[in-house]
Write a protein that holds these residues in place. Structure first.
Motif, PDB file in Angstrom:
ATOM      1  N   CYS A 120      79.927  88.909  -0.628  1.00  0.00           N
ATOM      2  CA  CYS A 120      80.840  88.111   0.203  1.00  0.00           C
ATOM      3  C   CYS A 120      80.118  87.537   1.407  1.00  0.00           C
ATOM      4  O   CYS A 120      80.744  87.191   2.387  1.00  0.00           O
ATOM      5  CB  CYS A 120      82.022  88.961   0.642  1.00  0.00           C
ATOM      6  SG  CYS A 120      81.540  90.449   1.511  1.00  0.00           S
ATOM      7  N   GLY A 178      75.495  76.918  14.766  1.00  0.00           N
ATOM      8  CA  GLY A 178      75.678  78.286  14.304  1.00  0.00           C
ATOM      9  C   GLY A 178      75.240  78.465  12.870  1.00  0.00           C
ATOM     10  O   GLY A 178      75.473  79.501  12.277  1.00  0.00           O
ATOM     11  N   ARG A 179      74.655  77.420  12.300  1.00  0.00           N
ATOM     12  CA  ARG A 179      74.122  77.532  10.952  1.00  0.00           C
ATOM     13  C   ARG A 179      72.657  77.135  10.986  1.00  0.00           C
ATOM     14  O   ARG A 179      72.110  76.865  12.042  1.00  0.00           O
ATOM     15  CB  ARG A 179      74.928  76.649   9.992  1.00  0.00           C
ATOM     16  CG  ARG A 179      76.365  77.105   9.844  1.00  0.00           C
ATOM     17  CD  ARG A 179      77.212  76.081   9.147  1.00  0.00           C
ATOM     18  NE  ARG A 179      76.663  75.736   7.841  1.00  0.00           N
ATOM     19  CZ  ARG A 179      76.674  74.511   7.331  1.00  0.00           C
ATOM     20  NH1 ARG A 179      77.169  73.530   8.011  1.00  0.00           N
ATOM     21  NH2 ARG A 179      76.180  74.286   6.146  1.00  0.00           N
ATOM     22  N   SER A 180      72.021  77.096   9.802  1.00  0.00           N
ATOM     23  CA  SER A 180      70.586  76.851   9.775  1.00  0.00           C
ATOM     24  C   SER A 180      70.268  75.445  10.283  1.00  0.00           C
ATOM     25  O   SER A 180      71.130  74.564  10.312  1.00  0.00           O
ATOM     26  CB  SER A 180      70.083  77.019   8.340  1.00  0.00           C
ATOM     27  OG  SER A 180      70.694  76.067   7.516  1.00  0.00           O
ATOM     28  N   SER A 233      71.177  72.510   8.051  1.00  0.00           N
ATOM     29  CA  SER A 233      72.550  72.024   7.921  1.00  0.00           C
ATOM     30  C   SER A 233      72.996  71.203   9.125  1.00  0.00           C
ATOM     31  O   SER A 233      74.076  70.633   9.118  1.00  0.00           O
ATOM     32  CB  SER A 233      73.514  73.200   7.686  1.00  0.00           C
ATOM     33  OG  SER A 233      73.148  74.302   8.464  1.00  0.00           O
ATOM     34  N   PHE A 287      80.946  81.804  -1.740  1.00  0.00           N
ATOM     35  CA  PHE A 287      80.337  83.075  -1.356  1.00  0.00           C
ATOM     36  C   PHE A 287      81.391  84.172  -1.226  1.00  0.00           C
ATOM     37  O   PHE A 287      81.106  85.249  -0.735  1.00  0.00           O
ATOM     38  CB  PHE A 287      79.541  82.910  -0.063  1.00  0.00           C
ATOM     39  CG  PHE A 287      78.481  81.856  -0.174  1.00  0.00           C
ATOM     40  CD1 PHE A 287      77.503  81.965  -1.150  1.00  0.00           C
ATOM     41  CD2 PHE A 287      78.479  80.747   0.641  1.00  0.00           C
ATOM     42  CE1 PHE A 287      76.532  80.982  -1.294  1.00  0.00           C
ATOM     43  CE2 PHE A 287      77.516  79.758   0.508  1.00  0.00           C
ATOM     44  CZ  PHE A 287      76.540  79.880  -0.456  1.00  0.00           C
ATOM     45  N   THR A 298      83.882  84.674   0.717  1.00  0.00           N
ATOM     46  CA  THR A 298      84.149  85.196   2.052  1.00  0.00           C
ATOM     47  C   THR A 298      85.637  85.241   2.343  1.00  0.00           C
ATOM     48  O   THR A 298      86.079  85.965   3.230  1.00  0.00           O
ATOM     49  CB  THR A 298      83.444  84.324   3.108  1.00  0.00           C
ATOM     50  OG1 THR A 298      82.148  83.994   2.619  1.00  0.00           O
ATOM     51  CG2 THR A 298      83.266  85.053   4.408  1.00  0.00           C
ATOM     52  N   LEU A 329      88.560  81.042  14.297  1.00  0.00           N
ATOM     53  CA  LEU A 329      88.196  80.405  13.030  1.00  0.00           C
ATOM     54  C   LEU A 329      88.093  78.896  13.208  1.00  0.00           C
ATOM     55  O   LEU A 329      87.194  78.250  12.668  1.00  0.00           O
ATOM     56  CB  LEU A 329      89.240  80.739  11.947  1.00  0.00           C
ATOM     57  CG  LEU A 329      88.957  80.189  10.558  1.00  0.00           C
ATOM     58  CD1 LEU A 329      87.626  80.682  10.027  1.00  0.00           C
ATOM     59  CD2 LEU A 329      90.074  80.581   9.591  1.00  0.00           C
ATOM     60  N   GLU A 333      75.430  86.930  13.477  1.00  0.00           N
ATOM     61  CA  GLU A 333      76.437  85.887  13.641  1.00  0.00           C
ATOM     62  C   GLU A 333      77.643  86.138  12.760  1.00  0.00           C
ATOM     63  O   GLU A 333      78.796  85.943  13.160  1.00  0.00           O
ATOM     64  CB  GLU A 333      75.833  84.526  13.292  1.00  0.00           C
ATOM     65  CG  GLU A 333      74.951  83.997  14.370  1.00  0.00           C
ATOM     66  CD  GLU A 333      74.717  82.512  14.189  1.00  0.00           C
ATOM     67  OE1 GLU A 333      75.690  81.761  14.199  1.00  0.00           O
ATOM     68  OE2 GLU A 333      73.551  82.129  13.993  1.00  0.00           O
ATOM     69  N   ARG A 363      82.397  76.718   0.768  1.00  0.00           N
ATOM     70  CA  ARG A 363      81.462  77.807   1.076  1.00  0.00           C
ATOM     71  C   ARG A 363      82.155  79.158   1.042  1.00  0.00           C
ATOM     72  O   ARG A 363      81.656  80.115   0.465  1.00  0.00           O
ATOM     73  CB  ARG A 363      80.873  77.597   2.470  1.00  0.00           C
ATOM     74  CG  ARG A 363      79.546  76.892   2.497  1.00  0.00           C
ATOM     75  CD  ARG A 363      79.244  76.455   3.904  1.00  0.00           C
ATOM     76  NE  ARG A 363      79.398  77.568   4.845  1.00  0.00           N
ATOM     77  CZ  ARG A 363      78.417  78.399   5.168  1.00  0.00           C
ATOM     78  NH1 ARG A 363      77.233  78.233   4.649  1.00  0.00           N
ATOM     79  NH2 ARG A 363      78.622  79.363   6.014  1.00  0.00           N
ATOM     80  N   GLN A 377      84.840  78.169  15.088  1.00  0.00           N
ATOM     81  CA  GLN A 377      83.687  78.398  14.216  1.00  0.00           C
ATOM     82  C   GLN A 377      83.563  77.279  13.175  1.00  0.00           C
ATOM     83  O   GLN A 377      82.479  76.800  12.889  1.00  0.00           O
ATOM     84  CB  GLN A 377      83.835  79.755  13.527  1.00  0.00           C
ATOM     85  CG  GLN A 377      82.589  80.225  12.811  1.00  0.00           C
ATOM     86  CD  GLN A 377      82.760  80.259  11.310  1.00  0.00           C
ATOM     87  OE1 GLN A 377      83.733  79.727  10.768  1.00  0.00           O
ATOM     88  NE2 GLN A 377      81.825  80.881  10.632  1.00  0.00           N
TER      89      GLN A 377
END
Lengths: 330, 299
Positions: free
Chosen positions: A85, B46-48, B51, B114, B116, B34, A94, B110, B37
């Motif tokens: 997940c 907050g991402r690579s 991106s 993944f 999530t 949320l 993070e 995403r 973010q």
């Protein structure tokens, strides 16, 4: 005090009955929920989190009714899913900070708790790297951390040892044990492997086909039958006499001596007696009945299939019979 | 088998576990977290580093024409901007479409890919909080993308000492128009992206829908124009997202239509139809997203 209580809980889908009048009381501590795949473990977790309504019966978690106070329960409970997940392009820090905030922790507390929790699960420098490069063991630790980060009163861990190698599995089981002993958080952990839960859990609940097979305390049946199997090269009768004279209870079965374990000195007494007789000690190993034997059901094809897929010693379902728990001395 | 207490790792824990008894801020705070973010995520924050590239390039491309227009206006002493505030987004619709196509899947696919989402729904928030947060985040990201160049135009216009009242009115109308555009594009983009966990499919599907519908509407409008059926042109705009906005702002915000011959909605019925269709799409996409996530549960 009960952490989870279900009363005649049923969940029926049009074709299958996932839970069939399940009534259990789960007390604080580590509870193992055992069942083959499809036994109803995941359905039970869904209902306990207030995410799926039960067809009939009722359940409470931490004294709150799952049907009416799902959000209240989810604020106080942590959940670690069985599957992957974790987004790969985000660092563990993070990700866990975000999940902490999703559980309602203010920004500062979320950061502090994340650092603490990741350290407790054993993730150090690597927590700043994207999670895509993590090993399975590290991913499992992050998954556990996100379930613990808001300091829940109860965590539901769905198959936390899945996909781990034996060493990783032992680490994870040790960690789960600490979640209760050190953190004071109650744990409900599911597994289809009976053997691995007996070392970790205080209680075991076994379900199959949505029905309760058995719920008992682990110590009820694993500690009372502890005994030591001793095999020597010669003069078993004399050894038996010596041990009896030393105050131990022992029987002879074949060329093995079964000695009841009183305390740690039992090992010393046996060692000294063997040395005194001047014979060779072939092995000395702890024996106890395993949960697997007590629950083993030869008709349970589901469990057999599971066992075949995981040919590890922990899969005692398919291999009843007395297996040593280790500590053999040769 | 090893004994757990002999395991070589995770034994150095000198600081014991500290429990948390501070505040737990609940659903509203979680929804806001949320939202923030996801909004940051739409620009790759907050991402690579990878991106961040595309959204930042698109943002720059979006603003560049505005800078050029401002420069032109100031140095050529014009009486008005060469481009209406309401027209800007229509002209640069390709950039906006690319942004929606790339960022709507990143907002929702995403989490699906993944897996999530179960982590969200095992927390106090409900499906509606998730949908509202994601919807609002993508719409806000689009609003930032489209409002930034309008702001540049407005500041430039004031620097060029153009009429303050006229420019302010135009800027305000432009903002209303792009607010609606942001909501509309975000809704459509999210519904498509939420269907598939595959990011590539989401990107392709969004681009296809926006480009093909716009292409088809423009082509048929061209035919109608040739046959001099101007009232038909005004109705045809109902069938693609950007022409919906165009028709809406032509009727309600007094904008010049980008349709052939500037033939906006022919009458009040058509004008109202534009507003109703936009509202219906917004409600519909919200409803579809709710349906998608209400059943999402833990799997």
């Amino acid at each position: 005090m009960t952490v989870i209580a279900t009363e005649s809980l049923s969940k029926r889908y049009p074709r299958v009955t996932a839970l069939d009048r399940l009534t259990v009381d789960i007390t604080p501590g580590v509870t193992g929920l055992v069942g083959a795949n499809g036994a109803g473990k995941s359905t039970l977790i869904k209902i306990l989190l207030g995410l799926a309504p039960a067809t009939e019966g009722r359940a409470t978690v931490l004294g709150r009714d799952v049907a009416t106070d799902g959000a209240g329960i989810r604020a106080l409970v942590g959940y670690m899913p069985e599957h992957d997940c974790l987004p790969p392009d985000v660092s563990a820090t993070e990700f866990v900070v975000h999940m902490a905030r999703m559980s309602g922790l203010p920004p500062t507390a979320a950061r502090e708790r994340t650092a603490d929790t990741l350290r407790h699960v054993g993730l150090y420098e690597e927590r700043y790297r994207p999670m895509g490069g993590y090993s399975t063991g590290m991913k499992q630790r992050v998954k556990l951390a996100q379930a613990l980060v808001h300091d829940p009163q109860l965590v539901l861990l769905d198959e936390p040892t899945n996909g781990l190698d034996p060493a990783g599995r032992d680490d994870m089981l040790g960690l789960i044990r600490r979640v209760h002993t050190d953190f004071g958080i109650s744990v409900l952990v599911t597994s289809h492997l009976l053997g691995e839960l007996e070392r970790t859990s205080d209680h075991i609940v076994v379900i199959d086909g949505g029905k309760l097979l058995r719920a008992s305390s682990t110590s009820d049946f694993t500690q009372t039958t502890g005994s030591l199997a001793v095999e020597v090269t010669d003069r078993e009768s004399e050894l038996l006499a010596t041990l009896t004279a030393a105050g131990l209870t022992a029987q002879r079965t074949g060329h093995l001596l079964m000695v009841d374990i009183g305390d740690d000195e039992t090992y010393d007494t046996v060692r000294d007696a063997v040395a005194g007789l001047g014979v060779g000690l072939v092995r000395m190993e702890q024996r106890r009945h395993r949960i697997a034997e007590l629950f083993a059901d030869p008709d349970d094809t589901g469990a057999d299939a599971t066992a075949a897929a995981h040919p590890t010693p922990d899969t005692a379902v398919a291999a009843p019979g007395a297996m040593g728990t280790g500590r053999s001395v040769r | 088998m090893t004994q757990p207490d002999l395991a070589p790792t995770d034994v150095i824990h000198d600081i014991g576990y500290r429990s948390y008894d501070g505040p737990r801020l609940g659903r509203r705070y979680a929804r806001k977290s949320l939202y923030v973010q996801s909004l940051r995520g739409a620009y790759g924050l907050g991402r690579s580093a990878k991106s961040k590239v595309l959204p930042m390039i698109l943002f720059a491309v979006m603003c560049l024409p505005a800078l050029i227009i401002v420069a032109l206006t100031i140095f050529t002493d014009r009486k008005d901007l060469p481009l209406q505030y309401t027209r800007y987004a229509v002209v640069l619709q390709a950039v906006i479409t690319l942004f929606v196509a790339s960022q709507a899947p990143q907002a929702v696919s995403r989490d699906l890919r993944f897996k999530t989402t179960p982590l969200y729904f095992s927390r106090p928030i409900e499906a509606v909080d998730y949908v509202v947060a994601k919807f609002a985040a993508l719409a806000s990201a689009l609003f930032l993308l489209t409002a930034a160049p309008l702001l540049i135009l407005y500041i430039g216009a004031l620097l060029a000492k153009l009429s303050f009242g006229h420019q302010t009115a135009g800027f305000a109308k432009g903002l209303v128009s792009i607010a609606l555009l942001s909501l509309l594009f975000a809704g459509i983009g999210l519904v498509i992206a939420a269907v598939t966990p595959r990011r590539g499919f989401g990107v392709a599907a969004v681009i296809t829908l926006f480009v093909i519908s716009y292409g088809a509407v423009s082509a048929v409008q061209g035919v109608a124009d040739n046959q001099e059926k101007w009232h038909v042109i005004g109705w045809l705009g109902l069938f693609s997202p950007i022409t919906l906005i165009d028709g809406f702002q032509t009727w309600f915000l007094d904008a010049t239509s980008a349709f052939p011959d500037a033939a906006g909605p022919p009458n009040a019925a058509a004008g109202t139809a534009y507003l109703l269709v936009i509202l219906a799409i917004l409600a519909g996409s919200f409803g579809l997203l709710m349906r998608r996530y209400r059943k999402a549960g833990l799997s």
